[in-house]
Design a protein around this motif. Structure first.
Motif, PDB file in Angstrom:
ATOM      1  N   SER A   1       0.837  -1.193   0.000  1.00 57.84           N
ATOM      2  CA  SER A   1       0.000   0.000   0.000  1.00 57.84           C
ATOM      3  C   SER A   1       0.875   1.247   0.000  1.00 57.84           C
ATOM      4  N   GLN A   2       2.095   1.079  -0.472  1.00 54.97           N
ATOM      5  CA  GLN A   2       3.076   2.143  -0.442  1.00 54.97           C
ATOM      6  C   GLN A   2       2.657   3.335  -1.297  1.00 54.97           C
ATOM      7  N   THR A   3       2.784   4.518  -0.732  1.00 57.91           N
ATOM      8  CA  THR A   3       2.566   5.734  -1.505  1.00 57.91           C
ATOM      9  C   THR A   3       3.694   5.867  -2.520  1.00 57.91           C
ATOM     10  N   LYS A   4       3.361   6.222  -3.745  1.00 56.14           N
ATOM     11  CA  LYS A   4       4.366   6.303  -4.783  1.00 56.14           C
ATOM     12  C   LYS A   4       5.304   7.469  -4.507  1.00 56.14           C
ATOM     13  N   LEU A   5       6.604   7.171  -4.411  1.00 55.97           N
ATOM     14  CA  LEU A   5       7.616   8.181  -4.150  1.00 55.97           C
ATOM     15  C   LEU A   5       8.580   8.225  -5.325  1.00 55.97           C
ATOM     16  N   SER A   6       9.346   9.297  -5.395  1.00 57.17           N
ATOM     17  CA  SER A   6      10.276   9.477  -6.501  1.00 57.17           C
ATOM     18  C   SER A   6      11.703   9.221  -6.051  1.00 57.17           C
ATOM     19  N   LEU A   7      12.554   8.894  -7.028  1.00 56.72           N
ATOM     20  CA  LEU A   7      13.979   8.776  -6.750  1.00 56.72           C
ATOM     21  C   LEU A   7      14.532  10.149  -6.383  1.00 56.72           C
ATOM     22  N   LEU A   8      15.550  10.150  -5.533  1.00 57.10           N
ATOM     23  CA  LEU A   8      16.147  11.387  -5.051  1.00 57.10           C
ATOM     24  C   LEU A   8      17.631  11.431  -5.404  1.00 57.10           C
ATOM     25  N   PRO A   9      18.235  12.634  -5.400  1.00 61.23           N
ATOM     26  CA  PRO A   9      19.680  12.703  -5.631  1.00 61.23           C
ATOM     27  C   PRO A   9      20.423  11.929  -4.550  1.00 61.23           C
ATOM     28  N   PRO A  10      21.269  10.974  -4.914  1.00 62.50           N
ATOM     29  CA  PRO A  10      21.972  10.164  -3.915  1.00 62.50           C
ATOM     30  C   PRO A  10      22.942  11.003  -3.079  1.00 62.50           C
ATOM     31  N   LYS A  11      23.103  10.596  -1.840  1.00 62.09           N
ATOM     32  CA  LYS A  11      24.107  11.203  -0.975  1.00 62.09           C
ATOM     33  C   LYS A  11      25.319  10.282  -1.022  1.00 62.09           C
ATOM     34  N   GLU A  12      26.377  10.729  -1.659  1.00 61.83           N
ATOM     35  CA  GLU A  12      27.491   9.840  -1.975  1.00 61.83           C
ATOM     36  C   GLU A  12      28.410   9.563  -0.803  1.00 61.83           C
ATOM     37  N   ALA A  13      28.263  10.292   0.292  1.00 62.77           N
ATOM     38  CA  ALA A  13      29.120  10.069   1.463  1.00 62.77           C
ATOM     39  C   ALA A  13      28.258  10.005   2.717  1.00 62.77           C
TER      40      ALA A  13
ATOM     41  N   ARG B   1      10.287 -10.633  -6.086  1.00 63.46           N
ATOM     42  CA  ARG B   1       9.248 -11.048  -5.134  1.00 63.46           C
ATOM     43  C   ARG B   1       9.724 -10.751  -3.712  1.00 63.46           C
ATOM     44  N   ARG B   2      10.984 -11.107  -3.455  1.00 65.37           N
ATOM     45  CA  ARG B   2      11.552 -10.828  -2.129  1.00 65.37           C
ATOM     46  C   ARG B   2      11.616  -9.320  -1.869  1.00 65.37           C
ATOM     47  N   LEU B   3      11.896  -8.558  -2.928  1.00 71.45           N
ATOM     48  CA  LEU B   3      11.974  -7.109  -2.759  1.00 71.45           C
ATOM     49  C   LEU B   3      10.602  -6.529  -2.434  1.00 71.45           C
ATOM     50  N   ARG B   4       9.571  -7.038  -3.117  1.00 76.33           N
ATOM     51  CA  ARG B   4       8.211  -6.575  -2.819  1.00 76.33           C
ATOM     52  C   ARG B   4       7.807  -6.949  -1.399  1.00 76.33           C
ATOM     53  N   GLU B   5       8.273  -8.107  -0.926  1.00 73.78           N
ATOM     54  CA  GLU B   5       8.002  -8.503   0.455  1.00 73.78           C
ATOM     55  C   GLU B   5       8.669  -7.548   1.430  1.00 73.78           C
ATOM     56  N   LEU B   6       9.874  -7.112   1.097  1.00 72.32           N
ATOM     57  CA  LEU B   6      10.553  -6.119   1.937  1.00 72.32           C
ATOM     58  C   LEU B   6       9.728  -4.841   2.024  1.00 72.32           C
ATOM     59  N   GLN B   7       9.226  -4.389   0.887  1.00 78.51           N
ATOM     60  CA  GLN B   7       8.423  -3.167   0.858  1.00 78.51           C
ATOM     61  C   GLN B   7       7.080  -3.351   1.551  1.00 78.51           C
ATOM     62  N   GLY B   8       6.508  -4.552   1.437  1.00 76.71           N
ATOM     63  CA  GLY B   8       5.170  -4.795   1.970  1.00 76.71           C
ATOM     64  C   GLY B   8       5.172  -5.420   3.333  1.00 76.71           C
ATOM     65  N   ASP B   9       5.399  -6.744   3.389  1.00 77.43           N
ATOM     66  CA  ASP B   9       5.325  -7.476   4.655  1.00 77.43           C
ATOM     67  C   ASP B   9       6.296  -6.930   5.689  1.00 77.43           C
ATOM     68  N   GLU B  10       7.497  -6.562   5.247  1.00 72.45           N
ATOM     69  CA  GLU B  10       8.530  -6.160   6.193  1.00 72.45           C
ATOM     70  C   GLU B  10       8.541  -4.659   6.486  1.00 72.45           C
ATOM     71  N   GLY B  11       7.781  -3.882   5.730  1.00 72.27           N
ATOM     72  CA  GLY B  11       7.599  -2.469   6.066  1.00 72.27           C
ATOM     73  C   GLY B  11       8.686  -1.508   5.634  1.00 72.27           C
ATOM     74  N   PHE B  12       9.550  -1.907   4.693  1.00 70.04           N
ATOM     75  CA  PHE B  12      10.629  -1.011   4.255  1.00 70.04           C
ATOM     76  C   PHE B  12      10.114  -0.126   3.120  1.00 70.04           C
TER      77      PHE B  12
END
Length: 249
Positions: A10-22, A92-103
């Motif tokens: 049920s994740q709200t759609k977010l955008s990629l951000l400028p990476p923090k390289e350090a 599938r595992r990544l979607r589980e991280l986002q969903g079941d695991e709350g990341f």
């Protein structure tokens, strides 16, 4: 036989951000990952290993948060290397991280992924799997073939699939389970993404009544060859052709 199931988020759609390289000193990368591993809701040691590899890939040593933008193939390669063989169910595992695991800090844009924040939402109810006895009952009900395409099991067996996903109100009753081959399980996952159609009228949820539309490899190649010769978009060409027939029926 493996029991796997796609879980929509049920994740709200977010955008990629400028990476923090350090690193910025506000969070310790190794400590955060260790705490994340301890807090995983899954009871599967194999899945915990894969979750960890994904998090380590999204937040590599020496980087800050937001982490680097990582291509899906980089994630696949990292997991396969950790497993010592090609691993097919990485996302599938990544979607589980986002969903079941709350990341929910893991966001996706096209084929790119990024960890943009470290907040971890409450875990969802762990996914259920059938006992061996009940799974045999379900397989017998479907004649020991894939419910969608009718193929026999390969060496990996079938996926234990909720006909109506729990995210759409499905339960764990035996009548809500079906065997799917890997290919059909993946196709169903893609079809379910963002779908608002009633599950009760869906060919993936009830293939015994509404058979999913599948085209042979030769048909797909012929369509693509024709569209290329005519300088057409193959998907739009097929869509227009279908609706032209339907309108004149």
């Amino acid at each position: 036989m493996r029991a796997k199931k796609r879980k929509k988020t049920s994740q709200t759609k977010l955008s990629l951000l400028p990476p923090k390289e350090a690193p910025d000193g506000l969070a310790d990368r190794d400590e955060w990952i260790e705490n994340a591993v301890i807090g995983f809701a899954t009871s599967s040691k194999a899945n915990k290993q894969i979750y960890r590899v994904i998090l380590e890939t999204l937040w590599p040593q020496g980087h800050g948060i937001p982490g680097p933008v990582v291509d899906r193939e980089e994630i696949r390669a990292a997991v396969s290397e950790a497993k010592g063989k090609e691993y097919r169910d990485v996302f599938r595992r990544l979607r589980e991280l986002q969903g079941d695991e709350g990341f929910l800090g893991i966001v996706k844009c096209g084929q790119k992924y990024q960890l943009i924040h470290l907040n971890i939402s409450p875990k969802k109810k762990p996914r259920a799997s059938l006992s061996e006895e009940n799974w045999k009952r379900v397989l017998t009900q479907y004649g020991n073939v894939c419910a969608a395409c009718g193929c026999a099991p390969d060496e990996n067996g079938f996926q234990q699939d909720h006909k109506v996903p729990r995210a759409r109100g499905g339960n764990d009753d035996l009548t809500n389970w079906q065997p799917l081959c890997d290919a059909c399980n993946i196709d169903k996952s893609v079809a379910c993404r963002g779908c608002e159609k009633k599950c009760s009228q869906c060919g993936w949820a009830f293939p015994e009544f509404y058979r999913p539309i599948r085209l042979s490899g030769k048909t797909l190649r012929d369509v693509n060859d024709y569209a290329e010769r005519k300088h057409l978009d193959p998907s739009q060409f097929v869509t227009d052709l279908i609706y032209k027939v339907i309108e004149f029926d």
